[in-house]
Scaffold this active site. Structure first.
Site, PDB file in Angstrom:
ATOM      1  N   ASP A   1     -59.403  87.949  59.142  1.00 53.20           N
ATOM      2  CA  ASP A   1     -58.603  87.756  57.929  1.00 53.20           C
ATOM      3  C   ASP A   1     -57.456  88.766  57.958  1.00 53.20           C
ATOM      4  O   ASP A   1     -57.529  89.784  58.658  1.00 53.20           O
ATOM      5  CB  ASP A   1     -59.481  87.964  56.687  1.00 53.20           C
TER       6      ASP A   1
ATOM      7  N   ARG B   1     -50.407  88.868  56.656  1.00 58.47           N
ATOM      8  CA  ARG B   1     -49.866  90.094  56.066  1.00 58.47           C
ATOM      9  C   ARG B   1     -49.589  91.143  57.139  1.00 58.47           C
ATOM     10  O   ARG B   1     -48.554  91.809  57.113  1.00 58.47           O
ATOM     11  CB  ARG B   1     -50.850  90.648  55.023  1.00 58.47           C
ATOM     12  N   THR B   2     -50.511  91.276  58.093  1.00 58.63           N
ATOM     13  CA  THR B   2     -50.322  92.264  59.158  1.00 58.63           C
ATOM     14  C   THR B   2     -49.144  91.884  60.042  1.00 58.63           C
ATOM     15  O   THR B   2     -48.353  92.758  60.443  1.00 58.63           O
ATOM     16  CB  THR B   2     -51.612  92.397  59.997  1.00 58.63           C
TER      17      THR B   2
ATOM     18  N   HIS C   1     -53.776  85.453  66.342  1.00 62.22           N
ATOM     19  CA  HIS C   1     -54.728  85.495  65.220  1.00 62.22           C
ATOM     20  C   HIS C   1     -55.910  86.400  65.574  1.00 62.22           C
ATOM     21  O   HIS C   1     -57.080  85.964  65.557  1.00 62.22           O
ATOM     22  CB  HIS C   1     -55.226  84.077  64.915  1.00 62.22           C
TER      23      HIS C   1
ATOM     24  N   TYR D   1     -42.066  78.173  56.082  1.00 61.66           N
ATOM     25  CA  TYR D   1     -42.605  79.248  56.914  1.00 61.66           C
ATOM     26  C   TYR D   1     -43.659  78.708  57.877  1.00 61.66           C
ATOM     27  O   TYR D   1     -43.599  78.948  59.089  1.00 61.66           O
ATOM     28  CB  TYR D   1     -43.178  80.305  55.975  1.00 61.66           C
ATOM     29  N   TYR D   2     -44.603  77.931  57.352  1.00 59.66           N
ATOM     30  CA  TYR D   2     -45.662  77.376  58.196  1.00 59.66           C
ATOM     31  C   TYR D   2     -45.104  76.370  59.208  1.00 59.66           C
ATOM     32  O   TYR D   2     -45.554  76.309  60.352  1.00 59.66           O
ATOM     33  CB  TYR D   2     -46.737  76.708  57.340  1.00 59.66           C
TER      34      TYR D   2
ATOM     35  N   HIS E   1     -52.206  74.286  65.302  1.00 59.05           N
ATOM     36  CA  HIS E   1     -52.412  75.359  66.286  1.00 59.05           C
ATOM     37  C   HIS E   1     -53.845  75.868  66.253  1.00 59.05           C
ATOM     38  O   HIS E   1     -54.388  76.158  65.178  1.00 59.05           O
ATOM     39  CB  HIS E   1     -51.458  76.524  66.007  1.00 59.05           C
TER      40      HIS E   1
ATOM     41  N   GLU F   1     -50.449  84.188  50.815  1.00 57.02           N
ATOM     42  CA  GLU F   1     -51.872  84.053  51.148  1.00 57.02           C
ATOM     43  C   GLU F   1     -52.725  83.590  49.971  1.00 57.02           C
ATOM     44  O   GLU F   1     -53.951  83.571  50.059  1.00 57.02           O
ATOM     45  CB  GLU F   1     -52.401  85.392  51.675  1.00 57.02           C
TER      46      GLU F   1
ATOM     47  N   ARG G   1     -46.491  90.216  59.177  1.00 57.10           N
ATOM     48  CA  ARG G   1     -45.243  90.480  58.451  1.00 57.10           C
ATOM     49  C   ARG G   1     -44.961  91.970  58.363  1.00 57.10           C
ATOM     50  O   ARG G   1     -43.795  92.400  58.366  1.00 57.10           O
ATOM     51  CB  ARG G   1     -45.310  89.829  57.059  1.00 57.10           C
TER      52      ARG G   1
END
Length: 219
Positions: free
Chosen positions: A150, A154-155, A146, A184-185, A103, A17, A157
């Site tokens: 913000d 992290r959440t 999403h 990853y993206y 996306h 991030e 994962r």
């Protein structure tokens, strides 16, 4: 071993991030309470908060905790605690865009229903899907909805690892270097834009295997 791997996980997840603390600096901030010169207060809080969230994850696993709305919101609250008081532990009420991604997350009025479906999907699949596939799905579905202003990555994962650790696996650590972050993206976008989950399944499975091999090496 737990301290070593948890610090590495916090370092890499925050690195994805954009956090610029090094692995050693992350250790010093979390375990020694040292302030790193030249680094922002937010970066310090991101390290401390993520470490607390990992500790909460382990506490949930120890109590045989499951993935519920409250669990998710508590994890997200810990991630943004002291950083964004207004949005910590709350679903978003505004539209958002993901920088560099094709996306487009759903409009805010759809979030509550989509999150209901998210938890329903988990309960329906938790004893059917292989745990690694389930972990990947819960990660991808959450980050695609999403639901937060913000802290979504992290959440997501953390939720992935809550599934994994709850099923007897070690924490899977997705790396935050430039090449790994790009892979990853791209894997996420393959699901979100092209409805092809295979690259993301493989990405998570590789991280799980790598984690298991590292743990065995240290034993």
């Amino acid at each position: 071993m737990k301290e070593y791997f948890n610090v590495a996980y916090t370092f890499e997840s925050n690195r994805i991030e954009g956090n610029t603390l090094t692995l050693q600096e992350t250790h010093l901030v979390i375990n020694e309470g040292i302030t790193i010169g030249g680094k922002s207060m937010r970066e310090h809080l991101e390290a401390i908060n993520h470490a607390e969230a990992v500790a909460y994850l382990e506490e949930l696993v120890g109590k045989k905790g499951d993935i519920y709305n409250r669990t998710l919101l508590e994890l997200h609250y810990l991630i943004l605690k002291g950083i964004d008081r207004e949005n910590a532990g709350r679903y978003r009420s505004v539209p958002v865009r993901i920088a560099g991604s094709k996306h487009v997350p759903p409009q805010p009025y759809l979030v509550d229903k989509m999150m209901e479906d998210y938890f329903t999907h988990y309960q329906a699949q938790r004893k059917i899907l292989h745990p690694v596939i389930l972990a990947a799905e819960m990660h991808e579905r959450l980050v695609s909805i999403h639901p937060f202003v913000d802290g979504n990555g992290r959440t997501s994962r953390l939720i992935m690892n809550l599934v994994l650790v709850g099923n007897g696996y070690t924490i899977a650590n997705l790396k935050g270097d430039q090449a790994s972050r790009l892979s990853y993206y791209r894997a996420l976008e393959a699901v979100q834009v092209h409805n092809d989950p295979a690259p993301f399944y493989h990405l998570v499975a590789d991280a799980v295997l790598d984690s298991l091999e590292q743990h065995l090496e240290m034993v």
